[in-house]
Motif scaffolding. Structure first.
Motif, mmCIF file in Angstrom:
data_model
loop_
_atom_site.group_PDB
_atom_site.id
_atom_site.type_symbol
_atom_site.label_atom_id
_atom_site.label_comp_id
_atom_site.label_asym_id
_atom_site.label_seq_id
_atom_site.Cartn_x
_atom_site.Cartn_y
_atom_site.Cartn_z
ATOM 1 N N ILE A 128 0.846 -1.198 0.000
ATOM 2 C CA ILE A 128 0.000 0.000 0.000
ATOM 3 C C ILE A 128 0.879 1.244 0.000
ATOM 4 N N GLU A 129 0.434 2.267 -0.729
ATOM 5 C CA GLU A 129 1.138 3.551 -0.735
ATOM 6 C C GLU A 129 0.127 4.685 -0.568
ATOM 7 N N LEU A 130 0.394 5.557 0.393
ATOM 8 C CA LEU A 130 -0.451 6.718 0.654
ATOM 9 C C LEU A 130 0.390 7.987 0.528
ATOM 10 N N PHE A 131 -0.134 8.973 -0.193
ATOM 11 C CA PHE A 131 0.585 10.222 -0.403
ATOM 12 C C PHE A 131 -0.045 11.339 0.434
ATOM 13 N N TRP A 132 0.770 12.313 0.830
ATOM 14 C CA TRP A 132 0.278 13.518 1.482
ATOM 15 C C TRP A 132 1.039 14.714 0.914
ATOM 16 N N GLU A 133 0.456 15.887 1.051
ATOM 17 C CA GLU A 133 1.064 17.120 0.549
ATOM 18 C C GLU A 133 1.406 18.038 1.726
ATOM 19 N N ARG A 134 2.395 18.911 1.515
ATOM 20 C CA ARG A 134 2.763 19.855 2.580
ATOM 21 C C ARG A 134 1.580 20.748 2.954
ATOM 22 N N GLU A 135 0.711 21.041 1.970
ATOM 23 C CA GLU A 135 -0.466 21.860 2.257
ATOM 24 C C GLU A 135 -1.388 21.191 3.271
ATOM 25 N N ASP A 136 -1.335 19.839 3.343
ATOM 26 C CA ASP A 136 -2.175 19.119 4.306
ATOM 27 C C ASP A 136 -1.788 19.450 5.744
ATOM 28 N N LEU A 137 -0.560 19.913 5.953
ATOM 29 C CA LEU A 137 -0.067 20.189 7.299
ATOM 30 C C LEU A 137 -0.317 21.635 7.725
ATOM 31 N N GLU A 138 -0.766 22.458 6.806
ATOM 32 C CA GLU A 138 -0.995 23.863 7.131
ATOM 33 C C GLU A 138 -2.206 24.012 8.047
ATOM 34 N N GLU A 139 -2.155 25.058 8.878
ATOM 35 C CA GLU A 139 -3.252 25.367 9.801
ATOM 36 C C GLU A 139 -3.701 26.794 9.573
ATOM 37 N N TYR A 140 -4.967 27.049 9.866
ATOM 38 C CA TYR A 140 -5.525 28.352 9.514
ATOM 39 C C TYR A 140 -5.276 29.387 10.599
ATOM 40 N N PHE A 141 -4.466 30.369 10.264
ATOM 41 C CA PHE A 141 -4.239 31.528 11.133
ATOM 42 C C PHE A 141 -4.469 32.813 10.350
ATOM 43 N N ASP A 142 -5.278 32.712 9.275
ATOM 44 C CA ASP A 142 -5.584 33.856 8.412
ATOM 45 C C ASP A 142 -4.304 34.541 7.942
ATOM 46 N N PRO A 143 -3.567 33.966 6.985
ATOM 47 C CA PRO A 143 -3.950 32.851 6.106
ATOM 48 C C PRO A 143 -3.497 31.505 6.652
#
Length: 309
Positions: A128-143
C-alpha cells in the motif's frame, strides 16, 4: 450474511463514541440566543478526544471484522508512506487503512490525512502507498500557515490505533497563541473571555448586524426587523405546532448558512441575502422557490419523525 458470519463487516465509525455526556465539553458552555459560540475552536470531534487523551468508548475510524490484519514493512519517503497489509485470518475481508498526522506545535490537533479501503483474501498481502502534501499540514491563522514542529505520521485502523509511525521535523513559522488554548486538556476550563482573546474580538450584545449574511442567526432577523419577526414566527408556528417551546430556542440559534446543508444553492442564498438587505426585486429573481419549499417540507418531516420516535 454478516450476522450469520458468512461475510466479514468492514465499516468504520465516522465519529467518536464517548462513554458519557460529561465527556462532551460543549454541553457546559454558555448559550446565547444571538450567537453560536465555538469556544473550543479547533478542539472538536475526534481531534479533541485524541489530543486530550480522553478514554472514549469507541474512537473515530474504529470498526469490527471477522478477520484480522497485520501491518508491516513501513517506510516513509518524502511525501509517501508505504507498507504491507496482510489478511492473517481465514475469511475474505476489507480493511480501511488510515493515515494521520500530529504535531508538537501548541494549539495543534491530530488529523486524518488519507484513507483507503483494501480487499484481501485469507493470507494475502498487498503493498500500500499513501501520499500527502505539505499543504495538508498547514493550519488556519488567516492565512493558512505551515508551523515548525516535530510531526508524527502514523498508519492504523483507527485514530487511536498506531500500527506504524514515522517522525519528521518540519521547518515553518512560529505562531503565538493564548496559553488557554495551548493544550487540549484546558478545553473544559475555557470561557468567552478566552475565546474573545483568541479571535481578538470584543462582544457587543447591543449592536445589531448592519448587513445580513451567512452567519446571521434566525434570532438576528427576529430582533432587527418586525416583518421578519412576524414571518418567522408564522413559519415556526406552522412547523412546530404544539412543540414550539421544545424547539424554539434551537431554531432561533441557527445561522442561515445551515440552509446550504438542506440543498439550497449558492445562487438562491445570494438572492435571499439581497432580499434581506433591501434589494427585493434583484434578490427575488435569483431565488429558486422550489428549494425554499423543499427546506420547509424537509424540516416539517424531520419534526414529525422526531415526534414519532
Amino acid at each position: 450474511e454478516i450476522l450469520m458470519g458468512q461475510i466479514s463487516p468492514s465499516g468504520k465509525l465516522n465519529e467518536t463514541f464517548v462513554r458519557s455526556l460529561s465527556q462532551i465539553p460543549i454541553l457546559e458552555y454558555p448559550r446565547s440566543l444571538r450567537n453560536t459560540y465555538y469556544i473550543e475552536s479547533i478542539y472538536t470531534g475526534y481531534r479533541y478526544y485524541d489530543a486530550a487523551k480522553i478514554d472514549v468508548a469507541f474512537p473515530f475510524g474504529y470498526g469490527l471484522s471477522y478477520t484480522s490484519f497485520f501491518y508491516s514493512n513501513g517506510a516513509k519517503n518524502g511525501n509517501s508512506i508505504t507498507f504491507d497489509l496482510t489478511n492473517t485470518g481465514k475469511m475474505d475481508g476489507k480493511e480501511v487503512v488510515q493515515l494521520y498526522v500530529s504535531s508538537s506545535a501548541p494549539f495543534s490537533v491530530p488529523k486524518l490525512l488519507r484513507y483507503k479501503k483494501i480487499s484481501l483474501k485469507p493470507q494475502e498481502t498487498k503493498h500500500i502507498e499513501l501520499f500527502w502534501e505539505r499543504e495538508d499540514l498547514e493550519e488556519y491563522f488567516d492565512p493558512w500557515i505551515l508551523r515548525e514542529g516535530d510531526y508524527t505520521f502514523y498508519v492504523g485502523s483507527s485514530s487511536r490505533d498506531r500500527q506504524l509511525s514515522f517522525q519528521e521535523h518540519i521547518d515553518g513559522a512560529n505562531i503565538e497563541v493564548p496559553n488557554a488554548y495551548q493544550n487540549a486538556t484546558y478545553v473544559k476550563e475555557l470561557d468567552l473571555h478566552d475565546f474573545h482573546f483568541l479571535i481578538a474580538y470584543e462582544e457587543k450584545e447591543n449592536i445589531r448586524p448592519k448587513r445580513y449574511g451567512m452567519n446571521t442567526t434566525i434570532q438576528d432577523l427576529i430582533d432587527t426587523n418586525w416583518i421578519y419577526r412576524l414571518l418567522i414566527r408564522g413559519i415556526m408556528k406552522k412547523m412546530l405546532k404544539d412543540d414550539q417551546d421544545t424547539y424554539k430556542n434551537l431554531i432561533e440559534e441557527m445561522p442561515l448558512r445551515i440552509l446550504r446543508m438542506y440543498g439550497v444553492s449558492q445562487t438562491t442564498m445570494e438572492g435571499l441575502f439581497e432580499m434581506l438587505n433591501g434589494k427585493w426585486i434583484q434578490g427575488w429573481k435569483k431565488i429558486n422557490q422550489n428549494e425554499i419549499k423543499k427546506v420547509i417540507h424537509d424540516l416539517e418531516g424531520l419534526h414529525e419523525s422526531e415526534i414519532q420516535k
